[in-house]
Design a protein around this motif. Structure first.
Motif, PDB file in Angstrom:
ATOM      1  N   ASP A 289      41.884  53.058  45.324  1.00 53.41           N
ATOM      2  CA  ASP A 289      42.258  51.895  44.524  1.00 53.41           C
ATOM      3  C   ASP A 289      41.074  51.009  44.165  1.00 53.41           C
ATOM      4  N   GLN A 290      40.155  50.788  45.114  1.00 57.83           N
ATOM      5  CA  GLN A 290      39.108  49.801  44.903  1.00 57.83           C
ATOM      6  C   GLN A 290      37.704  50.387  44.836  1.00 57.83           C
TER       7      GLN A 290
ATOM      8  N   ILE B 277      34.719  48.629  48.753  1.00 63.65           N
ATOM      9  CA  ILE B 277      35.895  48.070  49.449  1.00 63.65           C
ATOM     10  C   ILE B 277      36.357  49.022  50.542  1.00 63.65           C
TER      11      ILE B 277
ATOM     12  N   ILE C  95      44.375  45.332  48.874  1.00 67.75           N
ATOM     13  CA  ILE C  95      44.662  46.766  48.887  1.00 67.75           C
ATOM     14  C   ILE C  95      46.159  46.951  48.685  1.00 67.75           C
TER      15      ILE C  95
END
Length: 421
Positions: free
Chosen positions: A327-328, A332, A292
């Motif tokens: 972001d993921q 996640i 992350i």
């Protein structure tokens, strides 16, 4: 018998006869004024006087006991409430001074063991306090500089990913279980923009007010530094001076309660720092493993948020989950959420009981209520100070109300004033 003696005896007899006649006249007058007894009338017996330990008149005795107790509690609670309101109003007026002093007390409780360690090395007290304070400022400044620099370096990338995340949310609103149309999604976005435009003036005024208080913030930071230095160096002398202002009979009790409260405050601050560090390491490790962005700044945010028990670490962990979501993606983000919940469970069931100990044990409900009241009254600073204030008051009140062994009635106390000196 001489002539003088005969005259004196005559005067004496005349005086005695006069006194006897006066006594007889008074007795006759009393008998004449007394009413004749009436056999058909007997005066009623006088009712026995009701005596209560909690009453001072016959009228009070006519009031039910429960009502008297309720009234006594009521006016006392009113007095306490008025005094508390006045105290809070006064603290609000001088909050510019009270808040820096409260932060300085927390920092002093945290740094006091380091000063004591340097004093055991035969260093001068002023020099030891100065070295500890400078070292603490260097650590805080270095950490903030590193966190801010990493945020600035990755701000562009995070903004781009946030835009991508917003587009993903829009696509999910269309294709997900809600099945919203393009017009509905556009209307929701327009409503959000209208809300921002409507509150632009308020946001701008808030920014101007914040800029105007920059001088007060700097002045408050300087007050924190100077107060922390003198608390660390002369804290014991200041406390002794305050205790000597009290009545002699209360000095020993107040001094003992103050020492116990200070020990509780030190234990709380050091235990909170350790728990916050463990939370930051646990969540930061999960962020590094899952790749992350900004793992160290987010871990530092968790560390700072953990100083507000129960609430702070959860809110800072939610920020990490949002960054992972942007972001993921969802998978996640859910894993990060699980890691945050796991760390919180370990903190609540293992770290808090083990590290905090019974000296600062406070029920979670009291913690939540204290944080809510502190945040309502003084914002973030109130939420930060509420729990240690409750812990200190809990220890102080318990120590003041502690029962002492009773002295036998026939005991002779020698040197009774020595304990108050």
């Amino acid at each position: 018998m001489s002539r003088f003696q005969r005259v004196r005896d005559n005067l004496r007899r005349a005086y005695d006869s006069g006194r006897e006649s006066v006594r007889q006249a008074r007795a006759d007058e009393g008998v004449a004024g007394r009413p004749e007894p009436d056999d058909d009338f007997e005066p009623p017996p006088r009712p026995p006087e009701v005596v209560h330990d909690s009453t001072i008149s016959q009228d009070d005795a006519e009031v039910p006991h429960s009502l008297r107790i309720a009234a006594a509690w009521s006016w006392r609670l009113i007095v306490v409430g008025v005094v508390g309101w006045a105290l809070l109003h006064f603290v609000g007026i001088v909050s510019f001074v009270v808040i820096p002093l409260a932060i300085a007390l927390l920092l002093s409780a945290l740094l006091a063991p380091a000063v004591g360690w340097l004093l055991r090395l035969k260093l001068n007290r002023s020099l030891a306090t100065f070295l500890v304070l400078i070292f603490g400022l260097a650590v805080i400044a270095g950490t903030l500089t590193l966190v801010i620099s990493q945020f600035i370096d990755g701000a562009a990338e995070l903004t781009q990913k946030a835009s991508d995340g917003v587009r993903q949310i829009q696509q999910w609103l269309k294709t997900g279980p809600l099945h919203l149309s393009d017009a509905q999604v556009t209307q929701a976005i327009n409503n959000a923009q209208d809300w921002v435009n409507a509150h632009t003036s308020q946001l701008t005024s808030t920014g101007i007010a914040t800029a105007a208080t920059l001088f007060e913030v700097v002045t408050g930071m300087l007050l924190v530094l100077f107060s922390t230095f003198f608390f660390l160096r002369d804290g014991r002398k200041i406390w002794r001076f305050i205790v000597r202002l009290l009545p002699v009979n209360a000095r020993w009790s107040v001094a003992d309660a103050g020492d116990a409260s200070w020990a509780t405050l030190g234990s709380y601050v050091r235990a909170t720092v350790l728990v916050a560090f463990i939370d930051a390491v646990g969540i930061g490790t999960a962020l590094v493993i899952l790749k992350i962005p900004f793992p160290f700044p987010l871990a530092a945010l968790v560390f700072l948020g953990a100083f507000i028990p129960i609430v702070g670490a959860s809110v800072s962990g939610a920020v990490a989950v949002l960054v992972a979501l942007v972001d993921q993606g969802w998978v996640i983000a859910l894993i990060v959420l699980g890691a945050v919940i796991l760390v919180q469970q370990v903190e609540g069931h293992v770290l808090q009981p083990l590290i905090m100990g019974r000296a600062v044990a406070i029920h979670p409900l009291v913690v939540i209520i204290g944080i809510a009241c502190g945040a309502t009254l003084a914002g973030i600073i109130g939420a930060l100070v509420a729990v240690p204030l409750i812990a200190v008051l809990n220890t102080g009140v318990r120590r003041l109300s502690r029962s002492r062994p009773e002295v036998p009635p026939n005991a002779v106390v020698v040197g009774g004033t020595s304990a108050t000196n």
